[in-house]
Scaffold this motif. Structure first.
Motif, PDB file in Angstrom:
ATOM      1  N   PRO A 203       0.823  -1.213   0.000  1.00 51.70           N
ATOM      2  CA  PRO A 203       0.000   0.000   0.000  1.00 51.70           C
ATOM      3  C   PRO A 203       0.856   1.262   0.000  1.00 51.70           C
ATOM      4  O   PRO A 203       1.954   1.291   0.563  1.00 51.70           O
ATOM      5  N   TYR A 392      -9.268   4.425   3.593  1.00 51.39           N
ATOM      6  CA  TYR A 392      -9.868   3.173   3.132  1.00 51.39           C
ATOM      7  C   TYR A 392     -11.300   3.001   3.624  1.00 51.39           C
ATOM      8  O   TYR A 392     -11.803   1.887   3.666  1.00 51.39           O
ATOM      9  N   GLN A 399     -12.608  -6.053   4.470  1.00 58.12           N
ATOM     10  CA  GLN A 399     -11.351  -5.621   3.884  1.00 58.12           C
ATOM     11  C   GLN A 399     -10.701  -4.502   4.689  1.00 58.12           C
ATOM     12  O   GLN A 399      -9.474  -4.449   4.836  1.00 58.12           O
ATOM     13  N   ARG A 403      -7.083  -4.633   6.581  1.00 60.51           N
ATOM     14  CA  ARG A 403      -6.026  -3.654   6.390  1.00 60.51           C
ATOM     15  C   ARG A 403      -5.545  -3.088   7.739  1.00 60.51           C
ATOM     16  O   ARG A 403      -4.351  -2.838   7.916  1.00 60.51           O
ATOM     17  N   GLN A 406      -3.346  -5.709   9.296  1.00 61.28           N
ATOM     18  CA  GLN A 406      -2.077  -5.713   8.575  1.00 61.28           C
ATOM     19  C   GLN A 406      -1.195  -4.567   9.054  1.00 61.28           C
ATOM     20  O   GLN A 406       0.029  -4.733   9.212  1.00 61.28           O
TER      21      GLN A 406
END
Length: 427
Positions: A203, A392, A399, A403, A406
């Protein structure tokens, strides 16, 4: 008023018990919590009243993945209190054992705990079904690091061979020769690891961090150097408490750290790399450039590439040490207690680790302070989430939650092989 909460009760692929919660109102993040619920283990209190030479073995039990860092930080701090400095071949062997820890810890994180995030797998086991050769390479790399620690430390987890002044037993030439043979393969595998991680979908996200790491005039930092930052910090370990402070927050059982008068800062691979790129071996520097890294890296998602570069450096450095090693006359020098305070800072895989001990003239520990890397990074983890989530918000909830997890795993926060799945609740 539109309200949205991203909540993960139990983070997978991290060591210990922790979660995260991000609250958004009308498109703005209003609250972020990186919650550590792991019960405190009170190692500092446990150390009080024990003998000064017991500290290395006791502190190595703090972590099963980076026991060398805790052990070596305690050793350096106690030797500092006793007015002893270890140099020459014994120092080189300590550095060699640290190479092993970086290799095994970084390989575990890169292949089994972080790469699944980029490739869309819930675990390294699931990833292995489609990428078995890649996972096998990662496990063999980790094994190479474990073997190095075993030869130097007596066993690969919670090593027992290191002591104040040196070691109980020195490695033999045949043992080092076998290690060198394995490390030749590991260095090639590490080069391939850098190339592979550079192809992962990273990203686009950068932060204006204050990097904090050790800095040494002659080498990439493991267990020696001054504490520096890109904002002008340049101090000895003895001055740590004058510049850093710890505070308690309600949602974490680990103390938060901050630089006095400035706030949050970052320790770990990104900080080490960005402050010490010039001290990497030529092989590691070339690999970093070919992977698209600059002299400074501010994207936390690229930490997986930086860790791979550090694996390569650790393999290269280990081979150099073995090639140049000449056995000392004795496995250790004498360390006798004296009343005083000792300080030690080393670079654990996850970042700078600080130890401070006060002992009396008989060597009884009167006071102990240990500041792990993950506790130092907590505020930066929360800041990353605060700045990342608004970018985001258009993603589906699963999702976006992925993220956020992550982003936390970018820091490799006290990793263990957690096997449970994540439970997510969004309100």
């Amino acid at each position: 008023m539109a309200r949205r909460t991203i909540k993960v009760d139990a983070l997978a692929r991290v060591e210990g018990e922790g979660g995260l919660e991000v609250t958004v109102k009308d498109g703005a993040v209003t609250d972020v919590k990186f919650a550590i619920s792991e019960p405190p283990r009170f190692f500092e209190a446990l150390l009080r009243g024990r003998r000064f030479d017991e500290a290395p073995d006791i502190t190595s039990r703090i972590c099963g993945i980076c026991p060398v860092a805790y052990q070596m930080s305690a050793i350096h701090a106690m030797e500092d209190a006793c007015g002893v400095r270890v140099d020459g071949p014994l120092r080189a062997l300590r550095r060699l054992m640290y190479c092993g820890e970086w290799i095994e810890s970084h390989a575990l994180h890169v292949y089994m705990l972080h790469a699944p995030d980029f490739l869309g797998y819930a675990s390294g086991v699931e990833m292995a079904k489609d990428h078995s050769a890649i996972v096998e390479r990662g496990l063999k790399l980790k094994q190479a690091g474990n073997e190095l620690i075993e030869v130097l430390g007596g066993r690969s987890v919670h090593p027992i061979n290191a002591k104040l002044g040196g070691f109980y037993r020195l490695p033999t030439r045949p043992e080092l020769a076998r290690l060198a043979e394995r490390l030749q393969w590991a260095r090639d595998a590490a080069s391939e690891t850098v190339r592979w991680t550079a192809t992962l979908p990273i990203p686009d996200f950068e932060q204006d961090y204050e990097f904090v790491a050790l800095r040494h005039d002659e080498e990439y930092p493991f267990n020696d150097g001054r504490l520096v930052s890109n904002h002008g910090l340049d101090i000895a370990a003895q001055d740590y408490d004058e510049h850093f402070e710890e505070t308690h927050v309600a949602h974490s059982n680990a103390l938060h750290s901050r630089i006095r008068g400035r706030g949050a800062y970052l320790v770990g691979p990104l900080a080490r790399y960005s402050l010490n790129f010039d001290k990497l071996s030529p092989l590691a520097q070339d690999a970093a450039r070919q992977a698209g890294l600059g002299l400074v890296c501010r994207n936390p998602f690229q930490s997986i590439v930086v860790r791979s570069v550090e694996i390569l450096y650790a393999c290269d450095e280990a081979l150099r040490i073995i090639d140049e090693y000449r056995a000392p006359e004795k496995p250790a020098i004498d360390v006798r207690p004296r009343a005083g305070v000792g300080y030690g800072c080393t670079e654990a895989p996850r970042g700078m680790l600080y130890h401070r001990y006060r002992i009396d003239e008989q060597g009884t520990i009167l006071d102990a302070k240990i500041v792990p890397p993950t506790s130092q990074n907590q505020q930066m983890i929360e800041q990353d989430l605060r700045d990342l989530v608004p970018r985001y918000l258009n993603l589906p909830k699963d999702q976006l939650t992925w993220r956020c997890e992550q982003a936390v795993r970018n820091y490799d926060p006290c990793i263990s092989c957690a096997t449970h799945f994540v439970t997510v609740r969004m309100h």
